[in-house]
Design a protein around this motif. Structure first.
Motif, PDB file in Angstrom:
ATOM      1  N   ARG A  62       0.836  -1.215   0.000  1.00 12.22           N
ATOM      2  CA  ARG A  62       0.000   0.000   0.000  1.00 12.22           C
ATOM      3  C   ARG A  62       0.865   1.257   0.000  1.00 12.22           C
ATOM      4  O   ARG A  62       0.556   2.234  -0.702  1.00 12.22           O
ATOM      5  CB  ARG A  62      -0.953  -0.005   1.199  1.00 12.22           C
ATOM      6  N   LEU A  63       1.954   1.246   0.769  1.00 13.81           N
ATOM      7  CA  LEU A  63       2.872   2.388   0.776  1.00 13.81           C
ATOM      8  C   LEU A  63       3.439   2.610  -0.622  1.00 13.81           C
ATOM      9  O   LEU A  63       3.472   3.737  -1.125  1.00 13.81           O
ATOM     10  CB  LEU A  63       3.998   2.167   1.790  1.00 13.81           C
ATOM     11  N   ALA A  64       3.888   1.533  -1.261  1.00  8.74           N
ATOM     12  CA  ALA A  64       4.435   1.648  -2.616  1.00  8.74           C
ATOM     13  C   ALA A  64       3.376   2.172  -3.586  1.00  8.74           C
ATOM     14  O   ALA A  64       3.667   3.035  -4.426  1.00  8.74           O
ATOM     15  CB  ALA A  64       4.983   0.299  -3.081  1.00  8.74           C
ATOM     16  N   ASP A  65       2.140   1.670  -3.475  1.00  8.18           N
ATOM     17  CA  ASP A  65       1.054   2.138  -4.344  1.00  8.18           C
ATOM     18  C   ASP A  65       0.814   3.640  -4.156  1.00  8.18           C
ATOM     19  O   ASP A  65       0.646   4.387  -5.138  1.00  8.18           O
ATOM     20  CB  ASP A  65      -0.255   1.394  -4.040  1.00  8.18           C
ATOM     21  N   ASN A  66       0.814   4.089  -2.903  1.00  4.13           N
ATOM     22  CA  ASN A  66       0.591   5.514  -2.613  1.00  4.13           C
ATOM     23  C   ASN A  66       1.724   6.375  -3.148  1.00  4.13           C
ATOM     24  O   ASN A  66       1.491   7.468  -3.695  1.00  4.13           O
ATOM     25  CB  ASN A  66       0.412   5.734  -1.114  1.00  4.13           C
ATOM     26  N   ILE A  67       2.958   5.913  -3.006  1.00  6.97           N
ATOM     27  CA  ILE A  67       4.097   6.690  -3.515  1.00  6.97           C
ATOM     28  C   ILE A  67       4.068   6.730  -5.035  1.00  6.97           C
ATOM     29  O   ILE A  67       4.313   7.777  -5.639  1.00  6.97           O
ATOM     30  CB  ILE A  67       5.420   6.130  -2.969  1.00  6.97           C
ATOM     31  N   GLU A  68       3.755   5.603  -5.677  1.00  2.55           N
ATOM     32  CA  GLU A  68       3.637   5.591  -7.140  1.00  2.55           C
ATOM     33  C   GLU A  68       2.585   6.595  -7.591  1.00  2.55           C
ATOM     34  O   GLU A  68       2.796   7.351  -8.548  1.00  2.55           O
ATOM     35  CB  GLU A  68       3.263   4.196  -7.645  1.00  2.55           C
ATOM     36  N   SER A  69       1.449   6.616  -6.915  1.00  2.00           N
ATOM     37  CA  SER A  69       0.380   7.545  -7.271  1.00  2.00           C
ATOM     38  C   SER A  69       0.847   8.994  -7.128  1.00  2.00           C
ATOM     39  O   SER A  69       0.585   9.831  -8.010  1.00  2.00           O
ATOM     40  CB  SER A  69      -0.843   7.283  -6.385  1.00  2.00           C
ATOM     41  N   ALA A  70       1.549   9.282  -6.044  1.00  2.00           N
ATOM     42  CA  ALA A  70       2.068  10.646  -5.836  1.00  2.00           C
ATOM     43  C   ALA A  70       3.094  11.004  -6.913  1.00  2.00           C
ATOM     44  O   ALA A  70       3.086  12.132  -7.430  1.00  2.00           O
ATOM     45  CB  ALA A  70       2.692  10.761  -4.455  1.00  2.00           C
ATOM     46  N   GLN A  71       3.962  10.063  -7.261  1.00  2.00           N
ATOM     47  CA  GLN A  71       4.973  10.335  -8.291  1.00  2.00           C
ATOM     48  C   GLN A  71       4.314  10.629  -9.636  1.00  2.00           C
ATOM     49  O   GLN A  71       4.721  11.554 -10.341  1.00  2.00           O
ATOM     50  CB  GLN A  71       5.938   9.146  -8.422  1.00  2.00           C
ATOM     51  N   LEU A  72       3.301   9.856  -9.986  1.00  2.00           N
ATOM     52  CA  LEU A  72       2.617  10.100 -11.259  1.00  2.00           C
ATOM     53  C   LEU A  72       1.864  11.420 -11.238  1.00  2.00           C
ATOM     54  O   LEU A  72       1.817  12.135 -12.249  1.00  2.00           O
ATOM     55  CB  LEU A  72       1.677   8.932 -11.574  1.00  2.00           C
ATOM     56  N   GLY A  73       1.292  11.775 -10.100  1.00  2.00           N
ATOM     57  CA  GLY A  73       0.617  13.069  -9.973  1.00  2.00           C
ATOM     58  C   GLY A  73       1.587  14.226 -10.120  1.00  2.00           C
ATOM     59  O   GLY A  73       1.287  15.230 -10.782  1.00  2.00           O
ATOM     60  N   MET A  74       2.763  14.093  -9.501  1.00  2.00           N
ATOM     61  CA  MET A  74       3.781  15.148  -9.623  1.00  2.00           C
ATOM     62  C   MET A  74       4.271  15.256 -11.065  1.00  2.00           C
ATOM     63  O   MET A  74       4.508  16.365 -11.561  1.00  2.00           O
ATOM     64  CB  MET A  74       4.949  14.879  -8.673  1.00  2.00           C
ATOM     65  N   ALA A  75       4.394  14.129 -11.749  1.00  2.00           N
ATOM     66  CA  ALA A  75       4.828  14.163 -13.151  1.00  2.00           C
ATOM     67  C   ALA A  75       3.795  14.880 -14.015  1.00  2.00           C
ATOM     68  O   ALA A  75       4.149  15.665 -14.903  1.00  2.00           O
ATOM     69  CB  ALA A  75       5.066  12.740 -13.660  1.00  2.00           C
TER      70      ALA A  75
END
Length: 102
Positions: free
Chosen positions: A33-46
């Motif tokens: 879940r942590l990895a999923d949340n970080i991936e989501s944040a990274q894609l949002g920042m991109a």
């Protein structure tokens, strides 16, 4: 037991820059879940950075230092996005070869 092709590439690297991998049978566990949340944040920042880049490039004149910073930020976002895509691609491949996924 998780085989090497079932390891999840995490969206961060270790202190030495090497990839971090997760071995788990629980895709809904806290690390997943942590990895999923970080991936989501990274894609949002991109996505936000791409919008900013389009605005900067549409300006008639842009300061070279601003372009240099933009290039640095875009490079980081592209690196993160490629890591997310690689991780998700590996997980899709492992599901498609898993007989229980049919």
């Amino acid at each position: 037991m998780t085989t090497s092709n079932e390891l999840r590439l995490l969206p961060w690297t270790g202190p030495d820059g090497k990839p971090c991998l997760l071995s788990t049978d629980d895709n809904g566990g806290p690390m997943s879940r942590l990895a999923d949340n970080i991936e989501s944040a990274q894609l949002g920042m991109a996505t936000a950075l791409l919008d900013q880049a389009l605005d900067i490039l549409a300006q008639a004149e842009t300061d070279p230092d601003d372009l240099r910073l933009l290039t640095k930020d875009l490079t980081g976002a592209l690196r993160d996005t490629l890591r997310v895509a690689t991780s998700r691609g590996h997980r899709l491949e492992s599901r498609s070869t898993d007989p229980s996924s049919c």
